[in-house]
Design an enzyme around this catalytic site. Structure first.
Site, PDB file in Angstrom:
ATOM      1  N   ARG A  23       0.835  -1.197   0.000  1.00  0.00           N
ATOM      2  CA  ARG A  23       0.000   0.000   0.000  1.00  0.00           C
ATOM      3  C   ARG A  23       0.867   1.244   0.000  1.00  0.00           C
ATOM      4  NH1 ARG A  23      -4.867  -0.166   4.251  1.00  0.00           N
ATOM      5  NH2 ARG A  23      -4.817  -2.281   3.448  1.00  0.00           N
ATOM      6  N   SER A  83      -8.553   0.066   0.304  1.00  0.00           N
ATOM      7  CA  SER A  83      -9.328  -0.311   1.480  1.00  0.00           C
ATOM      8  C   SER A  83     -10.010   0.903   2.103  1.00  0.00           C
ATOM      9  CB  SER A  83      -8.424  -1.043   2.482  1.00  0.00           C
ATOM     10  OG  SER A  83      -9.175  -1.572   3.542  1.00  0.00           O
ATOM     11  N   HIS A  84      -9.726   1.164   3.384  1.00  0.00           N
ATOM     12  CA  HIS A  84     -10.377   2.262   4.101  1.00  0.00           C
ATOM     13  C   HIS A  84      -9.499   3.501   4.197  1.00  0.00           C
ATOM     14  CE1 HIS A  84      -7.892   0.134   6.993  1.00  0.00           C
ATOM     15  NE2 HIS A  84      -7.841   1.242   7.700  1.00  0.00           N
ATOM     16  N   LYS A 134      -4.111  -6.392  -2.396  1.00  0.00           N
ATOM     17  CA  LYS A 134      -4.291  -7.544  -1.517  1.00  0.00           C
ATOM     18  C   LYS A 134      -4.175  -8.792  -2.374  1.00  0.00           C
ATOM     19  CE  LYS A 134      -7.347  -5.136   1.752  1.00  0.00           C
ATOM     20  NZ  LYS A 134      -8.710  -5.073   2.352  1.00  0.00           N
ATOM     21  N   ASP A 182     -16.801  -0.581   4.381  1.00  0.00           N
ATOM     22  CA  ASP A 182     -15.606   0.224   4.130  1.00  0.00           C
ATOM     23  C   ASP A 182     -15.387   0.346   2.621  1.00  0.00           C
ATOM     24  OD1 ASP A 182     -14.645  -2.344   3.536  1.00  0.00           O
ATOM     25  OD2 ASP A 182     -12.655  -1.914   4.341  1.00  0.00           O
ATOM     26  N   ASP A 225     -13.611  -1.052   0.339  1.00  0.00           N
ATOM     27  CA  ASP A 225     -13.559  -2.192  -0.576  1.00  0.00           C
ATOM     28  C   ASP A 225     -14.473  -3.331  -0.155  1.00  0.00           C
ATOM     29  OD1 ASP A 225     -11.879  -2.874   1.613  1.00  0.00           O
ATOM     30  OD2 ASP A 225     -10.700  -4.244   0.376  1.00  0.00           O
ATOM     31  N   ASP A 248     -14.934  -5.249   2.546  1.00  0.00           N
ATOM     32  CA  ASP A 248     -14.625  -6.442   3.330  1.00  0.00           C
ATOM     33  C   ASP A 248     -14.784  -6.206   4.838  1.00  0.00           C
ATOM     34  OD1 ASP A 248     -12.350  -4.910   3.819  1.00  0.00           O
ATOM     35  OD2 ASP A 248     -10.939  -6.332   2.942  1.00  0.00           O
ATOM     36  N   ARG A 249     -15.147  -4.978   5.244  1.00  0.00           N
ATOM     37  CA  ARG A 249     -15.347  -4.687   6.663  1.00  0.00           C
ATOM     38  C   ARG A 249     -16.752  -4.127   6.870  1.00  0.00           C
ATOM     39  NH1 ARG A 249     -11.721  -1.167   9.596  1.00  0.00           N
ATOM     40  NH2 ARG A 249     -11.927   0.269   7.855  1.00  0.00           N
ATOM     41  N   HIS A 271     -13.673  -6.833  10.157  1.00  0.00           N
ATOM     42  CA  HIS A 271     -13.432  -8.010   9.322  1.00  0.00           C
ATOM     43  C   HIS A 271     -14.056  -9.211  10.038  1.00  0.00           C
ATOM     44  CE1 HIS A 271     -10.499  -6.373   6.417  1.00  0.00           C
ATOM     45  NE2 HIS A 271      -9.976  -5.700   7.417  1.00  0.00           N
TER      46      HIS A 271
END
Length: 471
Positions: A20, A108-109, A118, A244, A246, A248-249, A331
């Site tokens: 990242r 992501s966030h 990822k 979030d 992407d 996944d959360r 997650h």
């Protein structure tokens, strides 16, 4: 195989469980291309040849994905491109299409100017030493060479259908639910999903926009849930869910607008899964409430505390054959009835099913939870090149005391009042702190202990737990 000119990544990019950086500063298209070549090389050398590639809705993601794909194909790997969507859709593609590996372009966030990657290879997350190995492959220019193919696939409808399958019960009383997509990558999926679910569904910010114009897509920060709470109240909804950047959360609020954090959601999921998997291992990260571990034990489960990080949790799940795991960050990982990865849209549908089967509202579940007083997950600014050393300083100081320390990930210290935690974030230049006690007075004493430790290591603040309280 050939040796060519090497490529060196900015060292801040190669993190514990993903890659990242800041676009235009530490992350460029050249980095994405080099990572594609390094990742394709790793896949080839582990016996694979097919790689699924997806991207989120960030403005920089199309360019980075194109460069990444060119790099992967240059190693002789074939690419299956799924286009824009949430990270769990990429994971689903790996399992559904039986590819050897997968890589997702996502920030992501993180703020809009961040992006990253990822990765999955041979059914496992690529993290830790494997990410450092990617850096070494690139630096040496030690790439496999070939001419891989490229196929485009529209997997979204199949993914949505799999999510709908989870609600495999008779919904006698359809619910009213608010879905806050936060302009993140889950928007299109949630729109299709809610059209197929029973009940009344109100969508917020489901248009995918990498500028995130309404609020930051991080449901662990309560300020980002203001719109969701207001909509739940306006529509008299049973509950609300947020995602979030992407997808996944997960973040959840009940019908009264009360937040259920990751460890509280895990209590609900654990109660459900332990009915079918008696004695099953339930894994949660070191930031989770002691009330969760106690409740899992009370329900007959094997409560396991583990390191924070989606890749680390997924690896531990395989080792322990755990049916479910979760993190404070939202997650939630499901191996029972699902594939073992973190998927916020799946988690939302599964929660719907549990509420229907139990006949209890989310408010009732929330009311029945053990009470503890705690701070939220608090992030205190600390440079990347300083944060891990600071934690070691705290650990060294505690070693000369009679403190009861769990050092599995940072330092988690038990006392008569409860516990406190300090750990270095693996995704941001920050120290993560959290405290939990039986009452307010005890919480203040724990916060004072944390403050003293941070001050001894040179951080300046009288109240690190106030908003913006640590620099």
């Amino acid at each position: 195989m050939t040796a060519s000119d090497g490529h060196k990544f900015d060292p801040s990019m190669l993190r514990e469980y993903d890659v990242r950086g800041v676009v235009g500063k530490t992350l460029h298209a050249e980095d994405a291309h080099a990572l594609g070549r390094a990742f394709g090389t790793m896949v080839r050398r582990s016996g694979g040849s097919r790689v699924a590639v997806g991207r989120d809705g960030r403005l920089s993601s199309p360019e980075l994905a194109d460069a990444l794909i060119k790099g992967i194909r240059a190693t002789g790997c074939d690419v299956l491109r799924i286009g824009r969507g949430p990270t769990p859709m990429l994971y689903f593609t790996v399992y559904n299409q039986k590819t050897d590996a997968g890589i997702m372009v996502t920030g992501s966030h993180n703020p809009p100017d961040y992006n990253g990657f990822k990765m999955l290879n041979a059914g496992k997350s690529v993290f830790g030493e494997a990410i450092q190995e990617l850096g070494r492959i690139a630096a040496k220019g030690d790439f496999e060479v070939g001419a891989g193919g490229l196929d485009d696939i529209d997997i979204e409808d199949r993914y949505v259908d799999r999510l709908v399958e989870e609600l495999d019960v008779d919904v006698a009383k359809p619910m009213t639910i608010v879905w806050d997509c936060g302009n993140g990558a889950a928007g299109d999926v949630v729109r299709k999903l809610t059209a197929k679910l029973p009940g009344t569904h109100h969508l917020l910010f489901d248009d995918i926009d990498g500028n995130f114009p309404n609020h930051h897509p991080d449901p662990t920060v309560e300020a980002n849930l203001v719109d969701l709470k207001a909509a739940v109240a306006k529509h008299n909804a049973d509950w609300g869910v947020a995602f979030d950047g992407d997808g996944d959360r997960i973040g959840v609020v009940d019908g009264q607008g009360r937040v259920l954090w990751g460890d509280q959601l895990l209590q609900i999921y654990a109660a459900d899964v332990l009915e079918r998997v008696p004695g099953g291992a339930i894994i949660a990260d070191v930031k989770a409430s002691q009330t969760l571990f106690d409740e899992v034990t009370r329900l007959g489960g094997n409560a396991i505390m583990w390191k924070t990080g989606h890749s680390l949790i997924k690896t531990k799940m395989i080792e322990e054959k755990a049916p479910i795991a979760g993190e404070m960050s939202g997650h939630i990982f499901f191996a029972e009835r699902y594939y073992g990865y973190d998927d916020a849209t799946y988690a939302a549908v599964r929660l719907y099913r549990i509420l229907v089967q139990s006949g209890k509202s989310l408010d009732t579940w929330r009311d029945a939870m053990p009470v503890a007083v705690n701070t939220p997950e608090t992030r205190i600014e600390c440079p990347d090149d300083r944060k891990f050393a600071l934690i070691e300083e705290v650990r060294d100081r505690l070693a000369s005391t009679d403190a009861e320390v769990d050092g599995i990930d940072g330092v988690r210290v038990k006392s008569n009042d409860g516990w406190w935690l300090l750990r270095a974030s693996n995704t941001q230049p920050a120290i993560v702190a959290r405290c939990e006690a039986a009452d307010d007075a005890g919480l203040e004493r724990l916060k004072a202990q944390v403050t003293a430790q941070l001050q001894k290591s040179g951080l300046e603040s009288d109240d690190f737990f106030a908003p913006g309280g640590g620099h």
